[in-house]
Design a protein around this motif. Structure first.
Motif, PDB file in Angstrom:
ATOM      1  N   MET A 191       0.853  -1.413  -0.365  1.00  0.00           N
ATOM      2  CA  MET A 191      -0.165   0.448   0.045  1.00  0.00           C
ATOM      3  C   MET A 191       0.961   1.506   0.064  1.00  0.00           C
ATOM      4  N   ASN A 192       0.340   2.284  -1.073  1.00  0.00           N
ATOM      5  CA  ASN A 192       1.183   3.814  -0.901  1.00  0.00           C
ATOM      6  C   ASN A 192       1.054   3.836   0.603  1.00  0.00           C
ATOM      7  N   PRO A 193       1.929   4.713   0.891  1.00  0.00           N
ATOM      8  CA  PRO A 193       1.786   5.663   2.215  1.00  0.00           C
ATOM      9  C   PRO A 193       0.740   6.514   1.650  1.00  0.00           C
ATOM     10  N   SER A 194       0.954   7.394   0.597  1.00  0.00           N
ATOM     11  CA  SER A 194      -0.036   8.644   0.302  1.00  0.00           C
ATOM     12  C   SER A 194      -2.040   7.762   0.173  1.00  0.00           C
ATOM     13  N   GLN A 195      -1.690   5.805   0.022  1.00  0.00           N
ATOM     14  CA  GLN A 195      -3.438   5.899   0.670  1.00  0.00           C
ATOM     15  C   GLN A 195      -3.675   5.754   1.745  1.00  0.00           C
ATOM     16  N   ASN A 196      -2.393   5.606   3.022  1.00  0.00           N
ATOM     17  CA  ASN A 196      -2.995   5.282   4.252  1.00  0.00           C
ATOM     18  C   ASN A 196      -4.131   6.841   4.678  1.00  0.00           C
ATOM     19  N   ILE A 197      -4.812   6.192   5.493  1.00  0.00           N
ATOM     20  CA  ILE A 197      -5.991   7.710   5.875  1.00  0.00           C
ATOM     21  C   ILE A 197      -5.177   7.455   7.468  1.00  0.00           C
ATOM     22  N   GLY A 198      -5.234   9.138   7.397  1.00  0.00           N
ATOM     23  CA  GLY A 198      -4.352   9.653   8.409  1.00  0.00           C
ATOM     24  C   GLY A 198      -2.905   9.222   7.704  1.00  0.00           C
ATOM     25  N   ASN A 199      -2.137   9.923   9.263  1.00  0.00           N
ATOM     26  CA  ASN A 199      -0.205   9.875   9.296  1.00  0.00           C
ATOM     27  C   ASN A 199      -0.126   9.094   9.949  1.00  0.00           C
ATOM     28  N   TRP A 200       0.508   8.183  10.372  1.00  0.00           N
ATOM     29  CA  TRP A 200       1.607   6.740  10.724  1.00  0.00           C
ATOM     30  C   TRP A 200       2.901   6.781  10.922  1.00  0.00           C
ATOM     31  N   SER A 201       3.096   6.358  11.415  1.00  0.00           N
ATOM     32  CA  SER A 201       4.698   5.977  12.099  1.00  0.00           C
ATOM     33  C   SER A 201       5.346   4.523  13.041  1.00  0.00           C
ATOM     34  N   ALA A 202       5.852   3.984  12.495  1.00  0.00           N
ATOM     35  CA  ALA A 202       6.238   2.800  13.704  1.00  0.00           C
ATOM     36  C   ALA A 202       7.778   2.515  13.282  1.00  0.00           C
ATOM     37  N   VAL A 203       8.299   2.557  14.645  1.00  0.00           N
ATOM     38  CA  VAL A 203       9.526   3.084  15.253  1.00  0.00           C
ATOM     39  C   VAL A 203      10.145   1.771  16.302  1.00  0.00           C
ATOM     40  N   ILE A 204      11.275   1.179  15.747  1.00  0.00           N
ATOM     41  CA  ILE A 204      11.945   0.472  16.927  1.00  0.00           C
ATOM     42  C   ILE A 204      12.670   1.191  18.158  1.00  0.00           C
ATOM     43  N   GLU A 205      12.444   1.079  19.625  1.00  0.00           N
ATOM     44  CA  GLU A 205      12.570   1.605  20.640  1.00  0.00           C
ATOM     45  C   GLU A 205      13.610   1.020  21.091  1.00  0.00           C
ATOM     46  N   ASN A 206      14.720   1.417  21.922  1.00  0.00           N
ATOM     47  CA  ASN A 206      15.657   0.235  22.898  1.00  0.00           C
ATOM     48  C   ASN A 206      15.885   1.353  23.780  1.00  0.00           C
ATOM     49  N   ASP A 207      14.557   0.668  25.566  1.00  0.00           N
ATOM     50  CA  ASP A 207      15.164   1.807  26.154  1.00  0.00           C
ATOM     51  C   ASP A 207      15.586   1.305  26.600  1.00  0.00           C
ATOM     52  N   GLY A 208      17.024   0.013  26.875  1.00  0.00           N
ATOM     53  CA  GLY A 208      17.501  -0.394  27.892  1.00  0.00           C
ATOM     54  C   GLY A 208      16.880  -1.675  28.437  1.00  0.00           C
ATOM     55  N   LYS A 209      15.859  -2.250  27.893  1.00  0.00           N
ATOM     56  CA  LYS A 209      15.655  -2.912  28.653  1.00  0.00           C
ATOM     57  C   LYS A 209      15.149  -3.996  27.535  1.00  0.00           C
ATOM     58  N   ALA A 210      13.634  -3.713  26.867  1.00  0.00           N
ATOM     59  CA  ALA A 210      13.191  -4.274  26.439  1.00  0.00           C
ATOM     60  C   ALA A 210      13.467  -3.684  24.755  1.00  0.00           C
ATOM     61  N   LEU A 211      13.408  -4.515  23.550  1.00  0.00           N
ATOM     62  CA  LEU A 211      12.432  -3.648  22.233  1.00  0.00           C
ATOM     63  C   LEU A 211      11.410  -3.499  21.880  1.00  0.00           C
ATOM     64  N   GLN A 212      10.749  -2.425  21.657  1.00  0.00           N
ATOM     65  CA  GLN A 212       9.539  -1.960  21.640  1.00  0.00           C
ATOM     66  C   GLN A 212       9.494  -1.684  20.605  1.00  0.00           C
ATOM     67  N   LEU A 213       8.208  -1.837  19.622  1.00  0.00           N
ATOM     68  CA  LEU A 213       7.791  -1.367  17.985  1.00  0.00           C
ATOM     69  C   LEU A 213       6.883  -0.468  18.400  1.00  0.00           C
ATOM     70  N   THR A 214       6.798   0.914  18.622  1.00  0.00           N
ATOM     71  CA  THR A 214       5.915   1.771  18.401  1.00  0.00           C
ATOM     72  C   THR A 214       5.716   2.142  17.600  1.00  0.00           C
ATOM     73  N   VAL A 215       4.079   2.555  17.473  1.00  0.00           N
ATOM     74  CA  VAL A 215       3.044   2.323  16.237  1.00  0.00           C
ATOM     75  C   VAL A 215       2.211   3.434  17.093  1.00  0.00           C
ATOM     76  N   THR A 216       2.180   5.077  16.425  1.00  0.00           N
ATOM     77  CA  THR A 216       1.966   6.365  16.516  1.00  0.00           C
ATOM     78  C   THR A 216       0.727   7.029  14.655  1.00  0.00           C
TER      79      THR A 216
END
Length: 207
Positions: A1-26
């Motif tokens: 799916m082309n990002p321009s076809q998304n409904i709204g604005n979205w992001s997904a990023v890998i975060e590491n706070d030193g304890k466990a990996l997290q996939l954060t979706v906004t």
């Protein structure tokens, strides 16, 4: 799916706070102003693509590309390693695709608030007006404060009460606290540049 076809604005990023990996979706998405508690859950069953995380947006059926009121979600999911997923698929309860997002391993999780969030008339939980202060009980996920709102007093052409009172949320609340009773904010007459408070017609809904 082309990002321009998304409904709204979205992001997904890998975060590491030193304890466990997290996939954060906004996400920030348009609606017609309905205000349930939007959130993301892992869809069961997952799809056939093991490298794609499928999430369901609860109340996602209310998302409408023609809407003018934006709401947001912010959720983190534990993952085993950075290469676990390369994309995230957001669907609603009817299996409609809302967004398909590439996972970002490098950049910060960021959505331009000037684009994704539009001020709206908040549905408040209560209001008390005194001569020298206004107390508002407002919805909160833990990150709401006085700067989250703009209080407008319209005195019209006559300048005589009752005046029109409008309370706009101007900053989203990405917190995760459970506050069913909301939070009480207090604005003094100095805060709103008034000599004293008078009689008003409240434009916001109370609920």
């Amino acid at each position: 799916m082309n990002p321009s076809q998304n409904i709204g604005n979205w992001s997904a990023v890998i975060e590491n706070d030193g304890k466990a990996l997290q996939l954060t979706v906004t996400g920030a998405f348009p609606t017609f102003g309905q205000k349930p508690v939007y959130h993301l859950l892992i869809n069961e069953p997952q799809g056939i693509n093991d490298s794609q995380l499928v999430l369901i947006l609860v109340y996602g059926t209310l998302v409408n590309p023609m809407g003018s009121v934006f709401f947001s979600v912010y959720e983190s999911f534990a993952i085993e390693h950075t290469e676990k997923y390369n994309s995230v698929l957001i669907i609603d309860a009817n299996n409609r695709t809302i967004a398909e997002i590439n996972v970002n391993n490098e950049k910060q999780n960021f959505i331009d608030a000037s684009i994704s969030f539009q001020p709206y008339l908040e549905v408040i939980k209560g209001i008390e007006i005194y001569r020298d202060k206004i107390q508002l009980r407002v919805p909160s996920n833990g990150l709401t404060n006085k700067e989250s709102f703009e209080v407008k007093i319209d005195k019209g052409f006559t300048g005589l009460p009752p005046f029109r009172l409008e309370i706009y949320r101007i900053k989203p609340d990405y917190g995760k606290a459970l506050l069913p009773d909301g939070f009480v904010l207090e604005y003094t007459n100095e805060d709103l540049h008034e000599d004293h408070f008078s009689a008003y017609t409240l434009i916001n809904q109370i609920g």
